[in-house]
Design a protein around this motif. Structure first.
Motif: not given
Length: 343
Positions: A321-328
């Motif tokens: 989820d943290s990686f998704a946060f950065h992509l977002a």
């Protein structure tokens, strides 16, 4: 500076005739910073589609920008070029009309946004404080030009009567990472905690810092314990708490199920907020500001952590989820550039 070829001279000037391309400014355009932005673009993480990237620096900065010119030429990055700011600058004239004011207005009028990257500490004289024993200033003119440009755009507590350039264009984008966010705060009249361990936690040795819970560490001090040498590039992962209603939630579309893990490498933090800022994220214990956004200008924001560092794409957070946060986060940056793009 190293020998400049005809190619690089043309690159320095080409933003004036970029045709259909708009311009995005990058302050402190070192070869490494250019490479980072190019990597994000090549990986489709942050798109520069339709933009020319203009690197901006002051003539008295210590960095050898010949290296940046060589990077541009060697990698055939035709949409990158450099612009040198000239004129005297110092702590006494940053927040007023100065020798660079006309150049600032020209840059602002011919661009749609500006990026401010990480780096060493801001000279405390810029925010009217004495120098902490652990503060390290390596290139003062870098800080002078960045702080002064941001003041011209945003105004600050230093001069309540100053009319910010952005009063004329509220959709201009300003984004800062780590030092960049700190500079945004200082430029608007804010101050700095010059060392997190000593000023917040009352700790003066690396061993005690390493005994803290991971979420209270904002830099990796392990190398200092092993070698006695403080590596300013020592990265550390820790969680942050997003504020309800912040752009990191409302604008990125990030679905918060847990506090995101971020990569940090800093020993300083915001203290008193400058004019116009709202806290968008904090450390888990609430003692360190991790992100800010402007109360008036919708595309002006900064983060204390490093969403751009290659370490983020390693196994520590990838497919989480943290990686998704950065992509977002980077998708929001991409979308913002397209929204503000001048026709």
């Amino acid at each position: 500076m190293r020998h400049i070829t005809l190619f690089t001279l043309l690159m320095i000037c080409c933003y004036f005739r970029a045709g259909a391309q708009d311009t995005l400014l990058l302050f402190h355009p070192t070869a490494n910073n250019l490479q980072v932005i190019q990597h994000l673009n090549d990986e489709d993480v942050f798109s520069l589609d339709g933009y020319h990237l203009l690197g901006v620096y002051h003539e008295l900065e210590k960095y050898d920008y010949g290296q940046a010119l060589e990077y541009i030429e060697h990698n055939h990055t035709d949409n990158f070029s450099l612009r040198k700011i000239t004129g005297s600058l110092g702590p006494g004239d940053l927040f007023e009309v100065n020798a660079c004011t006309g150049q600032y207005m020209h840059l602002f009028s011919n661009s749609s946004g500006a990026l401010f990257m990480g780096g060493p500490d801001i000279p405390p004289s810029v925010f009217s404080e004495a120098v902490h024993l652990l503060t390290t200033v390596t290139d003062p003119f870098r800080h002078y030009v960045e702080t002064s440009y941001l003041f011209h755009l945003l105004g600050g507590n230093q001069d309540p009567g100053w009319k910010p350039y952005m009063e004329e264009r509220e959709d201009y984008l300003i984004s800062g990472i780590c030092l960049g966010m700190q500079t945004m705060n200082v430029a608007t009249g804010g101050t700095m905690i010059q060392d997190i361990p000593t000023e917040i936690y009352g700790i003066w040795n690396a061993e005690e810092i390493l005994d803290l819970p991971p979420d209270r560490m904002h830099r990796n001090y392990a190398d200092m314990v092993k070698t006695g040498y403080d590596d300013p590039a020592s990265d550390h992962f820790h969680r942050i708490k997003l504020e309800d209603g912040s752009f990191l939630i409302t604008e990125t579309g990030y679905q918060r199920e847990a506090d995101p893990l971020v990569l940090s490498s800093h020993h300083q933090a915001l203290e008193q907020l400058g004019k116009g800022w709202i806290v968008a994220a904090q450390s888990i214990d609430g003692k360190v500001v991790e992100a800010i956004e402007h109360e008036k200008y919708p595309f002006v924001f900064g983060v204390q952590f490093h969403p751009e560092k290659p370490g983020l794409f390693q196994e520590v957070i990838k497919n989480t989820d943290s990686f998704a946060f950065h992509l977002a986060y980077w998708q929001y940056m991409t979308d913002a550039l397209q929204k503000i793009k001048r026709k």
